[in-house]
Design a protein around this motif. Structure first.
Motif, short mmCIF file in Angstrom:
data_model
loop_
_atom_site.label_atom_id
_atom_site.label_comp_id
_atom_site.label_asym_id
_atom_site.label_seq_id
_atom_site.Cartn_x
_atom_site.Cartn_y
_atom_site.Cartn_z
N UNK A 1 40.94 27.37 29.84
CA UNK A 1 40.39 27.36 31.20
C UNK A 1 40.25 28.81 31.66
N UNK A 2 39.64 28.99 32.85
CA UNK A 2 39.42 30.34 33.35
C UNK A 2 40.14 30.53 34.67
N UNK A 3 40.70 31.69 34.81
CA UNK A 3 41.43 32.05 36.02
C UNK A 3 40.57 33.06 36.79
N UNK A 4 40.10 32.66 37.96
CA UNK A 4 39.19 33.51 38.75
C UNK A 4 39.98 34.14 39.90
N UNK A 5 39.80 35.42 40.06
CA UNK A 5 40.47 36.12 41.16
C UNK A 5 39.41 36.82 42.01
N UNK A 6 39.41 36.52 43.33
CA UNK A 6 38.47 37.19 44.24
C UNK A 6 39.24 38.37 44.85
N UNK A 7 38.67 39.55 44.82
CA UNK A 7 39.34 40.73 45.40
C UNK A 7 38.80 41.06 46.79
N UNK A 8 37.50 40.89 46.97
CA UNK A 8 36.89 41.25 48.25
C UNK A 8 35.81 40.23 48.57
N UNK A 9 35.54 39.94 49.82
CA UNK A 9 36.12 40.54 51.03
C UNK A 9 37.55 40.11 51.30
N UNK A 10 38.00 38.94 50.77
CA UNK A 10 39.39 38.54 50.98
C UNK A 10 39.94 38.00 49.69
N UNK A 11 41.24 38.25 49.44
CA UNK A 11 41.83 37.80 48.18
C UNK A 11 41.94 36.28 48.11
N UNK A 12 41.67 35.80 46.91
CA UNK A 12 41.74 34.35 46.68
C UNK A 12 41.80 34.16 45.17
N UNK A 13 42.35 33.06 44.70
CA UNK A 13 42.29 32.79 43.26
C UNK A 13 42.32 31.30 42.98
N UNK A 14 41.73 30.93 41.86
CA UNK A 14 41.70 29.52 41.48
C UNK A 14 41.41 29.43 39.98
N UNK A 15 41.63 28.24 39.42
CA UNK A 15 41.35 27.99 38.00
C UNK A 15 40.18 27.03 37.87
N UNK A 16 39.42 27.19 36.82
CA UNK A 16 38.33 26.26 36.56
C UNK A 16 38.10 26.13 35.06
N UNK A 17 37.60 24.97 34.63
CA UNK A 17 37.27 24.80 33.20
C UNK A 17 35.80 25.08 32.97
#
Ligand SMILES: *[C@@H]1O[C@H](CO)[C@@H](O)[C@H](O)[C@H]1NC(C)=O
Ligand SMILES: *[C@@H]1O[C@H](CO)[C@@H](O)[C@H](O)[C@H]1NC(C)=O
Ligand SMILES: *[C@@H]1O[C@H](CO)[C@@H](O)[C@H](O)[C@H]1NC(C)=O
Length: 416
Positions: free
Chosen positions: A61-77
């Motif tokens: 699976x893939x681990x996505x991390x958002x850095x900007x404009x605001x931090x967030x993260x989630x996993x997706x296949x």
């Protein structure tokens, strides 16, 4: 149950132990990671699985991390992901390959991508953007019985040159529209926008994206994005056809649901009965469209109702506008009205009669012999103009004016 769990934990532990012990097994990062703006305040993150990744009976699976404009993260296949967020500060994210259903620290390196913020200093952007929606009955009833209108207002950026012009767009789901009806400030800059009908669905869960960009000959105007949750900006209409009847000592109040795409059972109501005699407010919270109230029959009442969509049908928003007040009860007003009409009529009649009598008996000259002294020109002029203007009321005005003048002269004479 317990043995099953233990066995499951056991297998996952052996699998992890296998992966750790085997130094050759590596997770490789995804390739060709791109971020594309696919709509207003919306991006599409896309990547490809690494073609060199060893396929050993494991779940990737893939681990996505958002850095900007605001931090967030989630996993997706999946290998792509849509993300909705304001884009005027740019957008940056990373993605890596990990294993599904395992707490193993095994993960690939990160790959990153970004969208640069649009040009322009932030002082050129609009500020204080606020928007509201309202449901109206549609004229094309065969297509959609209701339409949602949208109105937004904003302030001009403090660093925006005088020749700046702003343009507003909204996106709801896949629909994007540009504003056609703007209101302007004294420098002819757009500061409000009105869409009589939109693709916004007041029952929907999508976010409403509003984008305002601009242009100027002297500076780059930085765009501005804002997301709105529809139920928080929806102004519920007042209830329709409010009727109030008095029977002896009871008030029978009824109304209909507001103009809205929501059905009858979706509303809460607040009823306000104001007793004008003692200044007392009776407030009732109701889910029905009827109410009976006991009243004092020698007072007047004003009745208003407002509605809100209940939480059983969507996230509940705020109260809508009050209906127009309806006044009922025994009023003391008729007496006052009677005085207002009858009193002036009587005065006029008496004056008319008086003037007629004066004329008949030539009381005029006897009462007020002509005064030889020259009078104030202005006063004379006034009398003459009044005289000409109101030919029909001529007698009345003559009398009034002369009486006044004579009176003031008498006063003056007696004072000196
Ligand atoms: C990744 O991008 C390169 C260059 O754009 C292209 O040649 C290649 O086919 C892409 N790989 C995949 C797996 O899409
Ligand atoms: C605009 O917003 C700022 C901060 O949110 C606030 O302090 C200011 O009073 C607002 N200005 C107007 C005119 O509403
Ligand atoms: C403003 O944004 C719209 C929608 O993205 C775009 O079509 C338009 O060209 C932009 N206008 C300016 C002046 O940047």
């Amino acid at each position: 149950m317990v043995p099953v769990l233990l066995i499951l934990m056991g297998t996952s532990a052996t699998l992890q132990a296998d992966l750790f012990s085997d130094k050759k097994f590596l997770l490789l990062p995804p390739i060709n990671f791109t971020i594309k703006a696919t709509g207003l305040a919306q991006v599409l993150l896309h990547w490809e699985p690494n073609p060199d990744q060893e396929q050993r009976n494991v779940d990737i699976q893939y681990h996505v991390k958002i850095h900007a404009p605001e931090e967030d993260e989630y996993n997706t296949r999946r290998t792509e992901s849509k993300y909705v967020v304001p884009l005027h500060e740019g957008f940056a994210a990373s993605v890596r390959t990990t294993l599904r259903s395992s707490r193993s620290p095994l993960a690939s390196n990160w790959v990153s991508a970004e969208l640069k913020p649009p040009p322009g200093s932030s002082g050129t952007s609009v500020t204080n953007l606020s928007c509201a929606t309202n449901t109206v009955t549609s004229s094309h009833t065969h297509l959609r019985p209701y339409q949602v209108s949208l109105r937004c207002t904003w302030l001009v950026g403090k660093d925006a040159p005088e020749d700046t012009q702003y343009f507003l767009y909204y996106r709801f789901g896949v629909w994007t529209e540009e504003c056609q009806e703007y209101s302007r400030d004294v420098l002819n800059r757009n500061t409000a926008c009105w869409f009589p009908r939109t693709f916004i669905n007041s029952k929907g869960f999508d976010q409403l994206a509003v984008h305002i960009n601009g242009s100027s000959k002297h500076a780059a105007i930085k765009p501005f994005d804002q997301l709105f949750t529809p139920h928080t900006i929806d102004q519920v209409n007042p209830p329709m056809n409010v009727t109030v009847e008095i029977e002896e000592t009871s008030l029978y109040i009824q109304w209909e649901k507001p103009v809205s795409a929501f059905p009858v059972h979706c509303f809460n109501y607040e009823l306000k009965i104001y007793n004008t005699k003692n200044g007392y407010f009776q407030v009732e919270n109701l889910t029905t469209t009827k109410f009976i109230s006991k009243i004092d029959d020698v007072s007047t009442y004003s009745i208003q109702v407002r509605a809100a969509v209940s939480s059983s049908c969507r996230m509940s928003g705020s109260w809508g506008e009050w209906s127009q007040p309806i006044y009922v009860g025994k009023e003391k007003k008729p007496l006052a009205e009677w005085c207002l009409i009858v009193l002036p009529t009587t005065i006029c009649f008496v004056l008319l009669l008086f003037s007629l009598i004066c004329r008949l008996f030539h009381l005029w000259s006897r009462l007020f012999p002509p005064v030889p002294a020259p009078k104030s020109n202005i006063k004379d002029l006034l009398v003459v103009t009044e005289y000409e203007k109101t030919a029909s009321n001529e007698t009345k005005i003559e009398v009034v004016s002369y009486v006044e003048e004579a009176g003031s002269e008498v006063m003056e004479n007696s004072m000196f």
